[in-house]
Design a protein around this motif. Structure first.
Motif, short mmCIF file in Angstrom:
data_model
loop_
_atom_site.label_atom_id
_atom_site.label_comp_id
_atom_site.label_asym_id
_atom_site.label_seq_id
_atom_site.Cartn_x
_atom_site.Cartn_y
_atom_site.Cartn_z
N GLY A 245 0.81 -1.21 0.00
CA GLY A 245 0.00 0.00 0.00
C GLY A 245 0.85 1.26 0.00
O GLY A 245 2.07 1.21 -0.16
N LYS A 246 0.17 2.38 0.18
CA LYS A 246 0.82 3.68 0.18
C LYS A 246 0.54 4.38 1.51
O LYS A 246 -0.61 4.42 1.96
N PHE A 247 1.58 4.94 2.11
CA PHE A 247 1.48 5.60 3.40
C PHE A 247 2.13 6.97 3.27
O PHE A 247 3.34 7.07 3.03
N THR A 248 1.33 8.02 3.38
CA THR A 248 1.85 9.38 3.22
C THR A 248 1.38 10.25 4.38
O THR A 248 0.25 10.11 4.83
N ILE A 249 2.27 11.12 4.84
CA ILE A 249 1.92 12.10 5.86
C ILE A 249 2.03 13.46 5.22
O ILE A 249 3.00 13.74 4.51
N ARG A 250 1.03 14.31 5.45
CA ARG A 250 1.10 15.65 4.87
C ARG A 250 0.70 16.71 5.89
O ARG A 250 0.07 16.42 6.89
N HIS A 251 1.12 17.93 5.58
CA HIS A 251 0.74 19.12 6.35
C HIS A 251 1.11 19.08 7.83
O HIS A 251 0.29 19.36 8.70
N ILE A 252 2.37 18.73 8.13
CA ILE A 252 2.82 18.87 9.52
C ILE A 252 3.15 20.34 9.70
O ILE A 252 4.20 20.81 9.30
N ASN A 253 2.19 21.08 10.26
CA ASN A 253 2.33 22.53 10.40
C ASN A 253 2.98 22.94 11.71
O ASN A 253 3.49 24.04 11.83
N ASN A 254 2.92 22.07 12.70
CA ASN A 254 3.44 22.42 14.02
C ASN A 254 4.92 22.04 14.11
O ASN A 254 5.27 20.88 13.93
N PRO A 255 5.79 23.01 14.41
CA PRO A 255 7.23 22.73 14.47
C PRO A 255 7.61 21.67 15.51
O PRO A 255 8.53 20.89 15.29
N GLN A 256 6.88 21.64 16.65
CA GLN A 256 7.18 20.63 17.68
C GLN A 256 6.86 19.22 17.19
O GLN A 256 7.59 18.28 17.46
N LYS B 103 9.49 18.22 14.79
CA LYS B 103 10.72 17.91 15.52
C LYS B 103 10.69 16.49 16.08
O LYS B 103 11.71 15.79 16.09
N VAL B 104 9.53 16.03 16.54
CA VAL B 104 9.40 14.66 17.06
C VAL B 104 9.73 13.66 15.94
O VAL B 104 10.46 12.68 16.16
N PHE B 105 9.22 13.91 14.75
CA PHE B 105 9.52 13.03 13.61
C PHE B 105 11.01 13.05 13.28
O PHE B 105 11.60 12.02 12.97
N ASP C 15 11.19 10.86 10.01
CA ASP C 15 11.08 11.70 8.81
C ASP C 15 11.86 11.08 7.65
O ASP C 15 11.61 11.39 6.49
N LYS C 16 12.79 10.16 7.96
CA LYS C 16 13.56 9.46 6.93
C LYS C 16 12.86 8.19 6.45
O LYS C 16 13.17 7.65 5.41
N VAL C 17 11.91 7.72 7.28
CA VAL C 17 11.20 6.47 6.98
C VAL C 17 9.89 6.76 6.23
O VAL C 17 9.61 6.17 5.20
N PHE C 18 9.12 7.68 6.79
CA PHE C 18 7.82 8.00 6.22
C PHE C 18 7.94 8.96 5.03
O PHE C 18 8.85 9.78 4.99
N ASN C 19 6.99 8.84 4.12
CA ASN C 19 6.87 9.81 3.02
C ASN C 19 6.11 11.01 3.57
O ASN C 19 4.90 10.94 3.77
N ILE C 20 6.83 12.10 3.86
CA ILE C 20 6.21 13.30 4.42
C ILE C 20 6.23 14.39 3.36
O ILE C 20 7.29 14.73 2.83
#
Length: 93
Positions: free
Chosen positions: A65-76, A79-81, A87-92
């Motif tokens: 399947g496809k797993f995408t994360i979008r619109h991380i607007n909050n800097p904190q 930063k957790v990712f 952030d290197k694993v997920f497609n952001i």
């Protein structure tokens, strides 16, 4: 293949994360394979939320399947990712 857009809540922690895990696993069982997780409203994520995302990511991969994360607007939240290197694993986008 239709992509399911999943809105992540303001606070993606223990209770919300468990609920989302059940919901997404059920969708995968029902044959859904493509997910976009919209983080535009999310202001907090904890280790439980991250764990749920990792579990969903693994299941999506196993199902091709496809797993995408979008619109991380909050800097904190971003930063957790970054600190967890997810952030290197997920497609952001």
């Amino acid at each position: 293949m239709m992509e399911n857009v999943i809105a992540i809540p303001d606070n993606f922690a223990v209770e919300e994360a468990a609920e989302y895990r059940k919901k997404i696993y059920k969708l995968i069982e029902d044959g859904e394979r493509s997910f976009i997780f919209d983080f535009s409203k999310c202001n907090f994520i904890d280790s439980t939320g991250l764990g749920v995302l990792v579990g969903i990511y693994k299941r999506c991969n196993e199902a091709n399947g496809k797993f995408t994360i979008r619109h991380i607007n909050n800097p904190q939240v971003l930063k957790v990712f970054q600190l967890t290197r997810l952030d290197k694993v997920f497609n952001i986008i």
